[in-house]
Design an enzyme around this catalytic site. Sequence first.
Site, PDB file in Angstrom:
ATOM      1  N   ASP A  15     -80.323 -22.251  90.671  1.00 19.86           N
ATOM      2  CA  ASP A  15     -81.196 -21.310  89.954  1.00 19.86           C
ATOM      3  C   ASP A  15     -82.554 -21.182  90.644  1.00 19.86           C
ATOM      4  OD1 ASP A  15     -81.781 -19.534  87.920  1.00 19.86           O
ATOM      5  OD2 ASP A  15     -82.473 -21.093  86.535  1.00 19.86           O
ATOM      6  N   ARG A  28     -85.849  -9.275  94.102  1.00 19.16           N
ATOM      7  CA  ARG A  28     -85.021 -10.429  93.712  1.00 19.16           C
ATOM      8  C   ARG A  28     -83.897 -10.692  94.712  1.00 19.16           C
ATOM      9  NH1 ARG A  28     -85.329 -12.468  88.744  1.00 19.16           N
ATOM     10  NH2 ARG A  28     -83.133 -13.025  88.868  1.00 19.16           N
ATOM     11  N   ASN A  63     -74.154 -12.950  83.855  1.00 18.80           N
ATOM     12  CA  ASN A  63     -75.009 -12.303  84.852  1.00 18.80           C
ATOM     13  C   ASN A  63     -74.707 -10.812  85.042  1.00 18.80           C
ATOM     14  OD1 ASN A  63     -75.243 -15.322  86.901  1.00 18.80           O
ATOM     15  ND2 ASN A  63     -76.739 -14.495  85.476  1.00 18.80           N
ATOM     16  N   ARG A 183     -79.548 -29.157  88.344  1.00 18.30           N
ATOM     17  CA  ARG A 183     -80.033 -27.787  88.144  1.00 18.30           C
ATOM     18  C   ARG A 183     -81.360 -27.641  88.867  1.00 18.30           C
ATOM     19  NH1 ARG A 183     -79.474 -23.541  83.330  1.00 18.30           N
ATOM     20  NH2 ARG A 183     -80.622 -21.871  84.344  1.00 18.30           N
TER      21      ARG A 183
HETATM   22  C1  IPE Z   1     -77.305 -19.710  85.567  1.00 15.47           C
HETATM   23  O1  IPE Z   1     -78.562 -19.207  85.838  1.00 15.47           O
HETATM   24  C2  IPE Z   1     -76.274 -18.964  86.369  1.00 15.47           C
HETATM   25  C3  IPE Z   1     -76.288 -19.194  87.820  1.00 15.47           C
HETATM   26  C4  IPE Z   1     -77.101 -19.982  88.456  1.00 15.47           C
HETATM   27  C5  IPE Z   1     -75.294 -18.472  88.562  1.00 15.47           C
HETATM   28  P1  IPE Z   1     -79.217 -18.053  84.949  1.00 15.47           P
HETATM   29  O2  IPE Z   1     -80.506 -17.712  85.570  1.00 15.47           O
HETATM   30  O3  IPE Z   1     -78.248 -16.949  84.755  1.00 15.47           O
HETATM   31  O4  IPE Z   1     -79.409 -18.788  83.539  1.00 15.47           O
HETATM   32  P2  IPE Z   1     -80.418 -18.471  82.366  1.00 15.47           P
HETATM   33  O5  IPE Z   1     -80.309 -17.007  82.072  1.00 15.47           O
HETATM   34  O6  IPE Z   1     -81.771 -18.843  82.845  1.00 15.47           O
HETATM   35  O7  IPE Z   1     -79.965 -19.352  81.267  1.00 15.47           O
HETATM   36  C1  IPE Z   2     -79.870 -17.882  90.309  1.00 16.11           C
HETATM   37  O1  IPE Z   2     -81.147 -17.377  90.494  1.00 16.11           O
HETATM   38  C2  IPE Z   2     -78.801 -16.980  90.875  1.00 16.11           C
HETATM   39  C3  IPE Z   2     -78.042 -16.228  89.870  1.00 16.11           C
HETATM   40  C4  IPE Z   2     -78.138 -16.394  88.586  1.00 16.11           C
HETATM   41  C5  IPE Z   2     -77.109 -15.230  90.365  1.00 16.11           C
HETATM   42  P1  IPE Z   2     -81.799 -16.384  89.462  1.00 16.11           P
HETATM   43  O2  IPE Z   2     -81.511 -14.984  89.916  1.00 16.11           O
HETATM   44  O3  IPE Z   2     -81.371 -16.665  88.065  1.00 16.11           O
HETATM   45  O4  IPE Z   2     -83.346 -16.696  89.645  1.00 16.11           O
HETATM   46  P2  IPE Z   2     -84.439 -16.791  88.515  1.00 16.11           P
HETATM   47  O5  IPE Z   2     -83.955 -17.758  87.477  1.00 16.11           O
HETATM   48  O6  IPE Z   2     -84.601 -15.416  87.954  1.00 16.11           O
HETATM   49  O7  IPE Z   2     -85.659 -17.266  89.224  1.00 16.11           O
HETATM   50 MG    MG Z   3     -82.109 -17.910  86.663  1.00 10.24          MG
END
Ligand code: IPE
Ligand code: IPE
Ligand code: MG
Length: 236
Positions: A15, A28, A63, A183
């Site tokens: 994450d 992003r 997602n 995490r």
């Molecule tokens: C969890 O991260 C999913 C992945 C890392 C693929 P998210 O960014 O989707 O989780 P939330 O929304 O913060 O719970």
């Molecule tokens: C994790 O990074 C990757 C996926 C969930 C696909 P994020 O895209 O959730 O990054 P943040 O949490 O917004 O920083």
């Molecule tokens: Mg995230």
Amino acid sequence: MEEKNIPKHIAIIMDGNGRWAKERGKMRIFGHVNGYKRIYPIVKHCKDIGVKYVSLYAFSSENWSRPGLEVRGIMQILKNAIKQQIKKMGEEDLRFVVSGRVDELESTYKNLIDYATETTKNNKTITLNLCFNYGGRNEIIDATKKICEKVKCGEINIEDIDSALFSKNLYHPDIPDPELMIRTAGEMRISNYLLWEIAYSELYVTDIYWPDFTPEELDKAIESYSKRERRFGGLK
Ligand code: IPE
Ligand code: IPE
Ligand code: MG
């Protein structure tokens, strides 16, 4: 680090890609591209220290609710990644598997995943379990459906259902539960990851964003894990 303290299976919630990009004033997707670059060094390090299974959360069943542009960008990265890495998977003796509802993906992705899975199926040193279009609840629902089918056709009886049988009906029954779940990017939640499998996993959360996560950071997580006293509900 002593051999016995190395987990057999490490699961990682990768994450923080979006925040990493935002801090640099970028889109992003720039974070996702740079996040992808961390995968090989981390998996390679896992292999070098004797970890046998690595599960990586790359795209959750939730997602899909992100903007179409970001979702399409992540899909593109998946496609390029598999194409680019397939040769290396062979060289590293890595078995590639995917957990998640692969059937819901467009055929280009599904075919590529099937190809990589088939090509690497006899590799033995390490298994990379890429969790893509993955949801812990979906995995439990899908296992339940499989079990119900088996009951319906008389292959098993309702009385046979226990946790061992349930585990055998998950996406990859041969993969043991992770001893360590990491995490990155600081959130103290599970976000629908491996709900069944992490019943007794040790959790480690670091504030480091995934695109900054290095083998040294992984060693810190393992170091922390190795000092934990795992009791599994019993007493010392
Ligand atoms: C969890 O991260 C999913 C992945 C890392 C693929 P998210 O960014 O989707 O989780 P939330 O929304 O913060 O719970
Ligand atoms: C994790 O990074 C990757 C996926 C969930 C696909 P994020 O895209 O959730 O990054 P943040 O949490 O917004 O920083
Ligand atoms: Mg995230």
